[in-house]
Design a protein around this motif. Sequence first.
Motif, PDB file in Angstrom:
ATOM      1  N   LYS A  85       0.836  -1.201   0.000  1.00 56.01           N
ATOM      2  CA  LYS A  85       0.000   0.000   0.000  1.00 56.01           C
ATOM      3  C   LYS A  85       0.872   1.253   0.000  1.00 56.01           C
ATOM      4  CE  LYS A  85      -4.412  -1.143   1.100  1.00 56.01           C
ATOM      5  NZ  LYS A  85      -5.511  -0.682   0.334  1.00 56.01           N
ATOM      6  N   PRO A  86       0.560   2.219  -0.865  1.00 55.75           N
ATOM      7  CA  PRO A  86       1.304   3.483  -0.809  1.00 55.75           C
ATOM      8  C   PRO A  86       0.880   4.290   0.417  1.00 55.75           C
ATOM      9  CG  PRO A  86      -0.450   3.617  -2.422  1.00 55.75           C
ATOM     10  CD  PRO A  86      -0.440   2.194  -1.922  1.00 55.75           C
ATOM     11  N   VAL A  87       1.799   5.084   0.923  1.00 60.01           N
ATOM     12  CA  VAL A  87       1.504   5.982   2.031  1.00 60.01           C
ATOM     13  C   VAL A  87       1.095   7.320   1.426  1.00 60.01           C
ATOM     14  CG1 VAL A  87       2.475   7.180   4.024  1.00 60.01           C
ATOM     15  CG2 VAL A  87       3.101   4.801   3.563  1.00 60.01           C
ATOM     16  N   ILE A  88      -0.105   7.773   1.769  1.00 56.66           N
ATOM     17  CA  ILE A  88      -0.641   9.010   1.207  1.00 56.66           C
ATOM     18  C   ILE A  88      -1.246   9.831   2.341  1.00 56.66           C
ATOM     19  CG2 ILE A  88      -2.291  10.025  -0.411  1.00 56.66           C
ATOM     20  CD1 ILE A  88      -2.063   7.439  -2.059  1.00 56.66           C
ATOM     21  N   TYR A  89      -0.925  11.115   2.357  1.00 57.15           N
ATOM     22  CA  TYR A  89      -1.428  12.023   3.378  1.00 57.15           C
ATOM     23  C   TYR A  89      -2.276  13.121   2.758  1.00 57.15           C
ATOM     24  CZ  TYR A  89       1.999  10.107   6.635  1.00 57.15           C
ATOM     25  OH  TYR A  89       2.734   9.278   7.438  1.00 57.15           O
ATOM     26  N   PHE A  90      -3.269  13.557   3.503  1.00 60.63           N
ATOM     27  CA  PHE A  90      -4.053  14.747   3.198  1.00 60.63           C
ATOM     28  C   PHE A  90      -3.575  15.808   4.173  1.00 60.63           C
ATOM     29  CE2 PHE A  90      -7.760  17.315   4.475  1.00 60.63           C
ATOM     30  CZ  PHE A  90      -8.074  17.885   3.257  1.00 60.63           C
ATOM     31  N   ILE A  91      -3.132  16.959   3.656  1.00 56.42           N
ATOM     32  CA  ILE A  91      -2.658  18.016   4.545  1.00 56.42           C
ATOM     33  C   ILE A  91      -3.390  19.324   4.263  1.00 56.42           C
ATOM     34  CG2 ILE A  91      -0.366  16.987   4.838  1.00 56.42           C
ATOM     35  CD1 ILE A  91       0.760  19.127   3.000  1.00 56.42           C
ATOM     36  N   THR A  92      -3.520  20.114   5.309  1.00 59.44           N
ATOM     37  CA  THR A  92      -4.100  21.456   5.209  1.00 59.44           C
ATOM     38  C   THR A  92      -3.139  22.418   5.891  1.00 59.44           C
ATOM     39  OG1 THR A  92      -6.351  20.569   5.289  1.00 59.44           O
ATOM     40  CG2 THR A  92      -6.071  22.913   5.786  1.00 59.44           C
ATOM     41  N   ILE A  98      -2.782  16.564  -1.319  1.00 60.41           N
ATOM     42  CA  ILE A  98      -2.658  15.119  -1.131  1.00 60.41           C
ATOM     43  C   ILE A  98      -1.233  14.794  -1.555  1.00 60.41           C
ATOM     44  CG2 ILE A  98      -3.453  12.843  -1.852  1.00 60.41           C
ATOM     45  CD1 ILE A  98      -6.223  14.124  -2.360  1.00 60.41           C
ATOM     46  N   VAL A  99      -0.450  14.282  -0.614  1.00 63.34           N
ATOM     47  CA  VAL A  99       0.974  14.047  -0.858  1.00 63.34           C
ATOM     48  C   VAL A  99       1.357  12.615  -0.504  1.00 63.34           C
ATOM     49  CG1 VAL A  99       1.542  16.480  -0.451  1.00 63.34           C
ATOM     50  CG2 VAL A  99       1.686  14.859   1.429  1.00 63.34           C
ATOM     51  N   SER A 100       2.417  12.150  -1.139  1.00 61.69           N
ATOM     52  CA  SER A 100       2.900  10.798  -0.883  1.00 61.69           C
ATOM     53  C   SER A 100       4.425  10.804  -0.811  1.00 61.69           C
ATOM     54  CB  SER A 100       2.446   9.857  -2.004  1.00 61.69           C
ATOM     55  OG  SER A 100       2.878   8.544  -1.765  1.00 61.69           O
ATOM     56  N   PRO A 101       4.987  10.246   0.270  1.00 62.73           N
ATOM     57  CA  PRO A 101       6.444  10.133   0.346  1.00 62.73           C
ATOM     58  C   PRO A 101       6.972   9.274  -0.806  1.00 62.73           C
ATOM     59  CG  PRO A 101       5.440   9.655   2.477  1.00 62.73           C
ATOM     60  CD  PRO A 101       4.334   9.719   1.470  1.00 62.73           C
ATOM     61  N   THR A 102       8.099   9.665  -1.363  1.00 59.74           N
ATOM     62  CA  THR A 102       8.670   8.915  -2.490  1.00 59.74           C
ATOM     63  C   THR A 102       9.695   7.881  -2.051  1.00 59.74           C
ATOM     64  OG1 THR A 102      10.315  10.660  -2.787  1.00 59.74           O
ATOM     65  CG2 THR A 102       8.324  10.765  -4.158  1.00 59.74           C
ATOM     66  N   ARG A 103      10.308   8.061  -0.877  1.00 62.00           N
ATOM     67  CA  ARG A 103      11.359   7.152  -0.428  1.00 62.00           C
ATOM     68  C   ARG A 103      11.057   6.537   0.931  1.00 62.00           C
ATOM     69  NH1 ARG A 103      15.910  11.516  -1.670  1.00 62.00           N
ATOM     70  NH2 ARG A 103      15.499  11.719  -3.871  1.00 62.00           N
ATOM     71  N   ASP A 104      10.897   7.388   1.918  1.00 56.67           N
ATOM     72  CA  ASP A 104      10.759   6.947   3.305  1.00 56.67           C
ATOM     73  C   ASP A 104       9.295   6.955   3.711  1.00 56.67           C
ATOM     74  OD1 ASP A 104      10.915   6.431   6.006  1.00 56.67           O
ATOM     75  OD2 ASP A 104      12.049   8.243   6.503  1.00 56.67           O
ATOM     76  N   ARG A 105       8.723   5.764   3.921  1.00 54.42           N
ATOM     77  CA  ARG A 105       7.310   5.664   4.300  1.00 54.42           C
ATOM     78  C   ARG A 105       7.024   6.374   5.618  1.00 54.42           C
ATOM     79  NH1 ARG A 105       4.102   1.358   2.454  1.00 54.42           N
ATOM     80  NH2 ARG A 105       3.427   0.931   4.579  1.00 54.42           N
ATOM     81  N   ASP A 106       8.019   6.562   6.458  1.00 51.50           N
ATOM     82  CA  ASP A 106       7.838   7.226   7.743  1.00 51.50           C
ATOM     83  C   ASP A 106       8.302   8.684   7.701  1.00 51.50           C
ATOM     84  OD1 ASP A 106       6.714   5.032   9.151  1.00 51.50           O
ATOM     85  OD2 ASP A 106       8.708   4.125   9.249  1.00 51.50           O
ATOM     86  N   ALA A 107       8.390   9.248   6.496  1.00 54.68           N
ATOM     87  CA  ALA A 107       8.805  10.646   6.369  1.00 54.68           C
ATOM     88  C   ALA A 107       7.857  11.542   7.158  1.00 54.68           C
ATOM     89  CB  ALA A 107       8.811  11.055   4.894  1.00 54.68           C
ATOM     90  N   LYS A 108       8.406  12.589   7.741  1.00 58.95           N
ATOM     91  CA  LYS A 108       7.604  13.498   8.563  1.00 58.95           C
ATOM     92  C   LYS A 108       6.835  14.481   7.682  1.00 58.95           C
ATOM     93  CE  LYS A 108      10.623  13.117  12.509  1.00 58.95           C
ATOM     94  NZ  LYS A 108      11.502  13.775  13.435  1.00 58.95           N
ATOM     95  N   VAL A 109       5.525  14.474   7.836  1.00 62.77           N
ATOM     96  CA  VAL A 109       4.666  15.371   7.066  1.00 62.77           C
ATOM     97  C   VAL A 109       4.981  16.824   7.412  1.00 62.77           C
ATOM     98  CG1 VAL A 109       2.276  16.007   6.570  1.00 62.77           C
ATOM     99  CG2 VAL A 109       2.874  13.620   6.926  1.00 62.77           C
ATOM    100  N   GLY A 110       5.377  17.079   8.648  1.00 65.77           N
ATOM    101  CA  GLY A 110       5.741  18.433   9.055  1.00 65.77           C
ATOM    102  C   GLY A 110       6.891  18.992   8.234  1.00 65.77           C
TER     103      GLY A 110
END
Length: 147
Positions: free
Chosen positions: A15-22, A66-78
């Motif tokens: 599963k890809p890691v995908i975030y919704f950010i505001t 809507i963003v998705s890390p390209t390398r590190d699945r645990d990348a910090k959204v901040g």
Amino acid sequence: MGHPPRIPVWLGWEKPVIYFITICVVGRKPVLANEAAFSAFKKAATKLHDCTVLAAVLMPDHLHAIVSPTRDRDAKVGNVSGALKRWIRQEVPAFWQWQPGCFDRLLRSDESLYEKWIYLQENPVRAGFVSNSGDWPYQIGLDEDDS
């Protein structure tokens, strides 16, 4: 004041890691829905090396992405939101500031991703800025005509 620890990503590796950010402007000043800010956002999005912006909409006083890390699945959204804020501010006038931090949500299913995609697409319509979401000029990745 400390921040609570991030919950680790426990999605299967398939599963890809995908975030919704505001990200919001302090005082909700209407400074983002213009060509200069949109151009700055697109430029900032291309500078991200550890994350891809899949879709985004700039509203007058906030942006959703809507963003998705390209390398590190645990990348910090901040780190992503901080970079976007910094790079956008380098390109646009400095009479406003960003609110600290950002709102982020890990999207855990295709259904959740679809719901957030529709939310972004319809945001300008709900706000009364346009009657058709495709008429809002400050969005990327939300219709087939995007470049």
